[in-house]
Design a protein around this motif. Structure first.
Motif, PDB file in Angstrom:
ATOM      1  N   SER A 132     -49.060  -7.524 -79.371  1.00 14.67           N
ATOM      2  CA  SER A 132     -50.483  -7.421 -79.674  1.00 14.67           C
ATOM      3  C   SER A 132     -50.679  -6.103 -80.412  1.00 14.67           C
ATOM      4  CB  SER A 132     -51.329  -7.488 -78.392  1.00 14.67           C
ATOM      5  OG  SER A 132     -50.959  -6.451 -77.493  1.00 14.67           O
ATOM      6  N   ASP A 133     -51.909  -5.695 -80.621  1.00 13.23           N
ATOM      7  CA  ASP A 133     -52.176  -4.475 -81.368  1.00 13.23           C
ATOM      8  C   ASP A 133     -51.659  -3.256 -80.610  1.00 13.23           C
ATOM      9  OD1 ASP A 133     -53.165  -2.766 -83.314  1.00 13.23           O
ATOM     10  OD2 ASP A 133     -55.127  -2.616 -82.341  1.00 13.23           O
ATOM     11  N   LYS A 134     -50.622  -2.621 -81.135  1.00 12.33           N
ATOM     12  CA  LYS A 134     -50.031  -1.410 -80.577  1.00 12.33           C
ATOM     13  C   LYS A 134     -49.546  -1.591 -79.138  1.00 12.33           C
ATOM     14  CE  LYS A 134     -52.644   1.810 -83.475  1.00 12.33           C
ATOM     15  NZ  LYS A 134     -53.536   3.000 -83.487  1.00 12.33           N
ATOM     16  N   ALA A 135     -49.157  -2.816 -78.782  1.00  9.48           N
ATOM     17  CA  ALA A 135     -48.650  -3.062 -77.427  1.00  9.48           C
ATOM     18  C   ALA A 135     -47.697  -4.240 -77.459  1.00  9.48           C
ATOM     19  CB  ALA A 135     -49.796  -3.328 -76.460  1.00  9.48           C
ATOM     20  N   ILE A 136     -46.737  -4.205 -76.553  1.00 10.71           N
ATOM     21  CA  ILE A 136     -45.788  -5.306 -76.397  1.00 10.71           C
ATOM     22  C   ILE A 136     -45.714  -5.631 -74.905  1.00 10.71           C
ATOM     23  CG2 ILE A 136     -43.403  -6.070 -76.666  1.00 10.71           C
ATOM     24  CD1 ILE A 136     -43.135  -4.149 -79.020  1.00 10.71           C
ATOM     25  N   ASP A 137     -46.068  -6.851 -74.532  1.00 12.46           N
ATOM     26  CA  ASP A 137     -45.991  -7.299 -73.145  1.00 12.46           C
ATOM     27  C   ASP A 137     -44.591  -7.827 -72.877  1.00 12.46           C
ATOM     28  OD1 ASP A 137     -48.716  -6.747 -72.597  1.00 12.46           O
ATOM     29  OD2 ASP A 137     -49.287  -8.630 -73.596  1.00 12.46           O
ATOM     30  N   ILE A 138     -43.898  -7.196 -71.920  1.00 13.27           N
ATOM     31  CA  ILE A 138     -42.516  -7.554 -71.596  1.00 13.27           C
ATOM     32  C   ILE A 138     -42.504  -8.318 -70.276  1.00 13.27           C
ATOM     33  CG2 ILE A 138     -40.180  -6.677 -71.251  1.00 13.27           C
ATOM     34  CD1 ILE A 138     -41.090  -4.083 -72.644  1.00 13.27           C
ATOM     35  N   LYS A 139     -41.897  -9.487 -70.262  1.00 10.18           N
ATOM     36  CA  LYS A 139     -41.783 -10.290 -69.048  1.00 10.18           C
ATOM     37  C   LYS A 139     -40.318 -10.506 -68.705  1.00 10.18           C
ATOM     38  CE  LYS A 139     -42.538 -14.735 -69.135  1.00 10.18           C
ATOM     39  NZ  LYS A 139     -43.233 -16.048 -69.223  1.00 10.18           N
ATOM     40  N   VAL A 140     -39.927 -10.124 -67.493  1.00 10.16           N
ATOM     41  CA  VAL A 140     -38.550 -10.272 -67.024  1.00 10.16           C
ATOM     42  C   VAL A 140     -38.521 -11.376 -65.969  1.00 10.16           C
ATOM     43  CG1 VAL A 140     -36.599  -9.142 -65.901  1.00 10.16           C
ATOM     44  CG2 VAL A 140     -38.052  -7.852 -67.474  1.00 10.16           C
ATOM     45  N   SER A 141     -37.669 -12.357 -66.163  1.00  5.39           N
ATOM     46  CA  SER A 141     -37.505 -13.453 -65.211  1.00  5.39           C
ATOM     47  C   SER A 141     -36.161 -13.306 -64.519  1.00  5.39           C
ATOM     48  CB  SER A 141     -37.597 -14.811 -65.917  1.00  5.39           C
ATOM     49  OG  SER A 141     -38.844 -14.949 -66.569  1.00  5.39           O
ATOM     50  N   VAL A 142     -36.169 -13.414 -63.191  1.00  7.52           N
ATOM     51  CA  VAL A 142     -34.943 -13.263 -62.403  1.00  7.52           C
ATOM     52  C   VAL A 142     -34.739 -14.543 -61.594  1.00  7.52           C
ATOM     53  CG1 VAL A 142     -33.687 -11.838 -60.756  1.00  7.52           C
ATOM     54  CG2 VAL A 142     -35.434 -10.802 -62.216  1.00  7.52           C
ATOM     55  N   THR A 202     -46.138  -3.491 -69.770  1.00  5.86           N
ATOM     56  CA  THR A 202     -46.631  -3.437 -71.144  1.00  5.86           C
ATOM     57  C   THR A 202     -46.189  -2.146 -71.812  1.00  5.86           C
ATOM     58  OG1 THR A 202     -48.570  -4.780 -70.610  1.00  5.86           O
ATOM     59  CG2 THR A 202     -48.666  -3.480 -72.624  1.00  5.86           C
ATOM     60  N   LEU A 203     -45.535  -2.284 -72.956  1.00  2.00           N
ATOM     61  CA  LEU A 203     -45.124  -1.134 -73.751  1.00  2.00           C
ATOM     62  C   LEU A 203     -46.289  -0.749 -74.652  1.00  2.00           C
ATOM     63  CD1 LEU A 203     -43.000   0.853 -74.876  1.00  2.00           C
ATOM     64  CD2 LEU A 203     -42.293  -0.955 -76.457  1.00  2.00           C
ATOM     65  N   MET A 204     -46.875   0.420 -74.385  1.00  2.00           N
ATOM     66  CA  MET A 204     -48.013   0.902 -75.173  1.00  2.00           C
ATOM     67  C   MET A 204     -47.496   1.892 -76.206  1.00  2.00           C
ATOM     68  SD  MET A 204     -50.706   1.220 -72.005  1.00  2.00           S
ATOM     69  CE  MET A 204     -49.435   1.889 -70.929  1.00  2.00           C
ATOM     70  N   ILE A 205     -47.610   1.542 -77.458  1.00  2.30           N
ATOM     71  CA  ILE A 205     -46.971   2.272 -78.551  1.00  2.30           C
ATOM     72  C   ILE A 205     -47.887   3.373 -79.067  1.00  2.30           C
ATOM     73  CG2 ILE A 205     -45.911   2.049 -80.822  1.00  2.30           C
ATOM     74  CD1 ILE A 205     -45.530  -0.961 -80.098  1.00  2.30           C
ATOM     75  N   GLY A 206     -47.382   4.610 -79.059  1.00  3.16           N
ATOM     76  CA  GLY A 206     -48.144   5.740 -79.556  1.00  3.16           C
ATOM     77  C   GLY A 206     -48.122   5.817 -81.076  1.00  3.16           C
ATOM     78  N   PHE A 229     -37.243  -2.459 -79.640  1.00  2.00           N
ATOM     79  CA  PHE A 229     -38.394  -3.110 -80.274  1.00  2.00           C
ATOM     80  C   PHE A 229     -38.730  -2.380 -81.573  1.00  2.00           C
ATOM     81  CE2 PHE A 229     -38.873  -3.941 -75.728  1.00  2.00           C
ATOM     82  CZ  PHE A 229     -39.004  -5.324 -75.722  1.00  2.00           C
ATOM     83  N   GLU A 230     -38.846  -3.141 -82.651  1.00  2.00           N
ATOM     84  CA  GLU A 230     -39.259  -2.566 -83.920  1.00  2.00           C
ATOM     85  C   GLU A 230     -40.777  -2.688 -84.045  1.00  2.00           C
ATOM     86  OE1 GLU A 230     -37.205  -3.895 -87.342  1.00  2.00           O
ATOM     87  OE2 GLU A 230     -35.212  -3.692 -86.454  1.00  2.00           O
ATOM     88  N   THR A 231     -41.420  -1.555 -84.223  1.00  2.00           N
ATOM     89  CA  THR A 231     -42.879  -1.534 -84.306  1.00  2.00           C
ATOM     90  C   THR A 231     -43.318  -1.577 -85.754  1.00  2.00           C
ATOM     91  OG1 THR A 231     -42.980   0.876 -84.330  1.00  2.00           O
ATOM     92  CG2 THR A 231     -42.967  -0.210 -82.178  1.00  2.00           C
ATOM     93  N   THR A 232     -44.569  -1.903 -85.951  1.00  2.00           N
ATOM     94  CA  THR A 232     -45.126  -1.969 -87.296  1.00  2.00           C
ATOM     95  C   THR A 232     -46.212  -0.915 -87.454  1.00  2.00           C
ATOM     96  OG1 THR A 232     -46.725  -3.643 -86.593  1.00  2.00           O
ATOM     97  CG2 THR A 232     -44.633  -4.434 -87.502  1.00  2.00           C
ATOM     98  N   GLY A 233     -46.566  -0.648 -88.688  1.00  2.00           N
ATOM     99  CA  GLY A 233     -47.600   0.346 -88.945  1.00  2.00           C
ATOM    100  C   GLY A 233     -47.009   1.662 -89.384  1.00  2.00           C
ATOM    101  N   ASN A 234     -47.879   2.603 -89.714  1.00  2.00           N
ATOM    102  CA  ASN A 234     -47.473   3.918 -90.167  1.00  2.00           C
ATOM    103  C   ASN A 234     -47.937   4.970 -89.165  1.00  2.00           C
ATOM    104  OD1 ASN A 234     -46.383   2.978 -92.652  1.00  2.00           O
ATOM    105  ND2 ASN A 234     -48.489   2.797 -93.446  1.00  2.00           N
TER     106      ASN A 234
END
Length: 235
Positions: A132-142, A202-206, A229-234
């Motif tokens: 999502s915008d400046k965030a990546i939701d990570i889900k781990v299944s065990v 959730t990975l919140m990207i600075g 994770f490769e982020t987008t934007g400048n």
């Protein structure tokens, strides 16, 4: 008493890890020494059931910076201009008197061989994510080896800052490289799986990490996975 000049050149945790690595190396070698049994009988293998260790150290304050201070994260910190030096001693050589032996600190313990995961097959760990915008939701299944959901399992999420420096191009200055993840964080560092066997963070990207690669290390039941994770934007 002979002068003790050889200081320990590592921290306690590094010493224990090195000892564990040596035991692991010895076990791998022993595992290759298989003895063929009688016809129809399984091959005999060997295992180190237990290894005891004992480390005696003499701690002293000195005004001289130890040669190994750069390697001693825990033992050679400067406090008011004084350094804490650790010298290993041996009572078997007869070079240490009773007073010195009494002042020494002793660290001892045992490495005991235990089956991984209690002897059961290792779990199956899968990772999914949505952006999502400046965030990546990570889900781990065990899940277990037979596909059963494993609830209440601890999952650990961490940013790998040292790896971030290596996988990203030079940013111009050491300060910029060190701060590439300064504003980036995870919503949960430790989470437990729900009844479906899933844990999320959730990975919140600075701003400084935009357009960069962000490594996240995930640990589950002794299994470690690194996601970049490769982020987008400048920035």
């Amino acid at each position: 008493m002979a002068e003790q000049t050889k200081q320990i050149n590592t921290s306690i945790d590094e010493y224990l890890i090195s000892l564990a690595n040596s035991i692991n190396h010895a076990q791998r070698y022993i595992s290759q020494l298989r003895v063929v049994g009688q016809e129809g009988q399984p091959t005999v293998t060997y295992q180190l059931p237990r290894v005891d260790f004992e480390l005696k150290l003499l701690f002293q304050l000195t005004a001289t910076r130890p040669e190994t201070a750069g390697l001693q994260r825990d033992m050679a910190r400067s406090v008011g201009g004084a350094y804490l030096a650790a010298t290993p001693i041996s009572l078997e050589t007869g070079e240490v008197d009773s007073a010195t032996a009494a002042a020494a600190s002793t660290i001892k313990g045992s490495f005991v061989a235990v089956p991984i995961h209690g002897g059961a097959p290792p779990p199956i760990v899968s990772i999914a994510w949505t952006r999502s915008d400046k965030a990546i939701d990570i889900k781990v299944s065990v899940r277990s080896a037979i596909g059963q959901n494993l609830p209440n399992v601890e999952v650990e999420f961490n940013l790998d800052r040292s790896l971030a420096k290596r996988v990203n191009p030079a940013l111009g200055t050491e300060t910029e490289e060190a701060n590439v993840l300064a504003e980036t964080s995870l919503s949960a560092v430790i989470a437990r799986t729900d009844p479906r066997g899933e844990a999320t963070s959730t990975l919140m990207i600075g701003e400084k990490a935009l357009g960069r690669k962000v490594p996240v290390v995930i640990d589950v039941m002794g299994i470690t996975k690194t996601m970049i994770f490769e982020t987008t934007g400048n920035p």
